[in-house]
Design a protein around this motif. Sequence first.
Motif, PDB file in Angstrom:
ATOM      1  N   TYR A   5      82.220  15.443 -20.585  1.00 53.46           N
ATOM      2  CA  TYR A   5      82.713  15.583 -19.223  1.00 53.46           C
ATOM      3  C   TYR A   5      83.796  16.659 -19.289  1.00 53.46           C
ATOM      4  O   TYR A   5      84.796  16.501 -19.991  1.00 53.46           O
ATOM      5  N   VAL A   6      83.565  17.752 -18.570  1.00 49.17           N
ATOM      6  CA  VAL A   6      84.473  18.889 -18.630  1.00 49.17           C
ATOM      7  C   VAL A   6      85.057  19.115 -17.244  1.00 49.17           C
ATOM      8  O   VAL A   6      84.335  19.125 -16.249  1.00 49.17           O
ATOM      9  N   VAL A  55      91.435  23.390 -19.761  1.00 50.94           N
ATOM     10  CA  VAL A  55      90.107  22.804 -19.647  1.00 50.94           C
ATOM     11  C   VAL A  55      90.177  21.482 -20.398  1.00 50.94           C
ATOM     12  O   VAL A  55      90.592  21.449 -21.563  1.00 50.94           O
ATOM     13  N   LEU A  56      89.814  20.379 -19.742  1.00 51.07           N
ATOM     14  CA  LEU A  56      89.843  19.051 -20.354  1.00 51.07           C
ATOM     15  C   LEU A  56      88.425  18.611 -20.653  1.00 51.07           C
ATOM     16  O   LEU A  56      87.552  18.730 -19.795  1.00 51.07           O
ATOM     17  N   ILE A  57      88.217  18.092 -21.871  1.00 45.66           N
ATOM     18  CA  ILE A  57      86.889  17.662 -22.298  1.00 45.66           C
ATOM     19  C   ILE A  57      86.985  16.256 -22.866  1.00 45.66           C
ATOM     20  O   ILE A  57      87.839  15.966 -23.700  1.00 45.66           O
ATOM     21  N   SER A  58      86.076  15.395 -22.410  1.00 44.76           N
ATOM     22  CA  SER A  58      86.047  14.015 -22.892  1.00 44.76           C
ATOM     23  C   SER A  58      84.609  13.541 -22.994  1.00 44.76           C
ATOM     24  O   SER A  58      83.754  13.961 -22.216  1.00 44.76           O
ATOM     25  N   GLU A  59      84.350  12.678 -23.946  1.00 46.16           N
ATOM     26  CA  GLU A  59      83.029  12.041 -24.041  1.00 46.16           C
ATOM     27  C   GLU A  59      82.993  10.748 -23.233  1.00 46.16           C
ATOM     28  O   GLU A  59      81.950  10.117 -23.127  1.00 46.16           O
ATOM     29  N   ARG A  60      84.113  10.356 -22.651  1.00 43.60           N
ATOM     30  CA  ARG A  60      84.207   9.073 -21.942  1.00 43.60           C
ATOM     31  C   ARG A  60      84.192   9.178 -20.435  1.00 43.60           C
ATOM     32  O   ARG A  60      83.984   8.188 -19.751  1.00 43.60           O
ATOM     33  N   GLY A  61      84.482  10.353 -19.884  1.00 43.04           N
ATOM     34  CA  GLY A  61      84.491  10.496 -18.433  1.00 43.04           C
ATOM     35  C   GLY A  61      85.570  11.460 -17.975  1.00 43.04           C
ATOM     36  O   GLY A  61      86.300  12.032 -18.782  1.00 43.04           O
ATOM     37  N   PHE A  62      85.644  11.637 -16.663  1.00 42.44           N
ATOM     38  CA  PHE A  62      86.637  12.530 -16.069  1.00 42.44           C
ATOM     39  C   PHE A  62      87.996  11.831 -15.977  1.00 42.44           C
ATOM     40  O   PHE A  62      88.093  10.615 -16.009  1.00 42.44           O
ATOM     41  N   GLU A  65      93.223  10.501 -19.990  1.00 41.49           N
ATOM     42  CA  GLU A  65      94.468  10.936 -20.630  1.00 41.49           C
ATOM     43  C   GLU A  65      94.230  11.395 -22.067  1.00 41.49           C
ATOM     44  O   GLU A  65      94.959  12.233 -22.584  1.00 41.49           O
ATOM     45  N   ASP A  66      93.184  10.850 -22.705  1.00 42.18           N
ATOM     46  CA  ASP A  66      92.909  11.185 -24.101  1.00 42.18           C
ATOM     47  C   ASP A  66      91.936  12.357 -24.255  1.00 42.18           C
ATOM     48  O   ASP A  66      91.417  12.612 -25.338  1.00 42.18           O
ATOM     49  N   ALA A  67      91.717  13.105 -23.187  1.00 40.97           N
ATOM     50  CA  ALA A  67      90.799  14.245 -23.231  1.00 40.97           C
ATOM     51  C   ALA A  67      91.344  15.337 -24.149  1.00 40.97           C
ATOM     52  O   ALA A  67      92.555  15.528 -24.266  1.00 40.97           O
TER      53      ALA A  67
END
Length: 97
Positions: A5-6, A55-62, A65-67
């Motif tokens: 999720y970017v 740019v924030l990237i996460s495997e958990r969603g938009f 905070e841990d992105a």
Amino acid sequence: MSKYYVQSGTLRTVVSAESTNKAAIWAVHQAMQQVFPIDQDTPTNEPRSVLAREVLISERGFDREDATRFATMQVVSQWNEMVTTLDRLERMLHRAA
């Protein structure tokens, strides 16, 4: 490949990529195609994405905070190197043909 999720500014997209860095580059590519269309299939009348400083990237969603965070200008620079290299390769192929 993993699903990421970017987000940055008004851009929110889900991409499959090998890493967070590659996901960030792909998302910037999507945003930059709105400004500098690379192919004829790029829609020109849709709302434009505006990138923020990061740019924030996460495997958990938009909105996580841990992105993982990347400076947008760093990612744009990497995107520019990629596009320049691809353009150079395309010109080499045309000369060889």
